[in-house]
Design a protein around this motif. Sequence first.
Motif, PDB file in Angstrom:
ATOM      1  N   ASN A  48       0.816  -1.221   0.000  1.00 45.70           N
ATOM      2  CA  ASN A  48       0.000   0.000   0.000  1.00 45.70           C
ATOM      3  C   ASN A  48       0.845   1.265   0.000  1.00 45.70           C
ATOM      4  O   ASN A  48       0.478   2.263  -0.636  1.00 45.70           O
ATOM      5  N   GLU A 198      -6.368   2.221   5.690  1.00 45.04           N
ATOM      6  CA  GLU A 198      -6.762   3.397   4.904  1.00 45.04           C
ATOM      7  C   GLU A 198      -6.376   4.692   5.620  1.00 45.04           C
ATOM      8  O   GLU A 198      -5.888   5.641   4.991  1.00 45.04           O
ATOM      9  N   ILE A 201      -2.466   5.113   5.401  1.00 46.83           N
ATOM     10  CA  ILE A 201      -2.039   5.518   4.060  1.00 46.83           C
ATOM     11  C   ILE A 201      -2.486   6.950   3.771  1.00 46.83           C
ATOM     12  O   ILE A 201      -1.746   7.736   3.155  1.00 46.83           O
TER      13      ILE A 201
END
Length: 217
Positions: A48, A198, A201
């Motif tokens: 990621n 999420e 990131i």
Amino acid sequence: MPEVIFPGPEGRLEGRYHAQKSKDAPIAIVLHPHPQFGGTMNNLVVYNLHYAFHNMGFNVLRFNFRGVGRSQGEYDQGIGELSDAASALDYLQSMNQNAKHCWVAGFSFGAWIGMQLLMRRPEITGFISVSPPANMYDFSFLAPCPASGLVINGTSDRVAPPRDTHVLVEKLQEQKGITVTHSEVDGAGHFFEDPHMEKMIGTVTDYVTRRLGETSR
């Protein structure tokens, strides 16, 4: 998936490289967690981070340390892995000689290696250190830390406890001339399992985007 094989100190190293069309795009390498505990370049955090940097316009390379996947050699207590990271950066720079910015990102063991690389390579302009294992490894070599960057960890990390990360960050933040930003993801463990990936990131993306904006003014 753009697979690459490039020379390392103990033979070939296996990586994944994504390039931009721009000839002067910034560059970044992403370093994976501990090889003896299942760490590879396909770790979800590393994967990621790789795509986050690519989405921000970077030419980005992640790779397997020696002895992992198709990379040759054997685990070397971090000493050889630091040499691997230097070779990866050499390879990335050889293909991107016009890059104005150079970043290193690392997760867990990779964060420790990344910070050592930072000390050796003055061209590195920023770093992302995810879940640095300050309880397991000595980070005192960061004296002084030569570049500004982001340290990010989860508040529920049981592998690298937050209190040790706090001590590390406090030492780094005492240094003049750089800014070490610290962010924590509430409730996240060491690996930022969903739904925390999420948020992590997103925090990294916001930080890097802001830094790039500051340097382009």
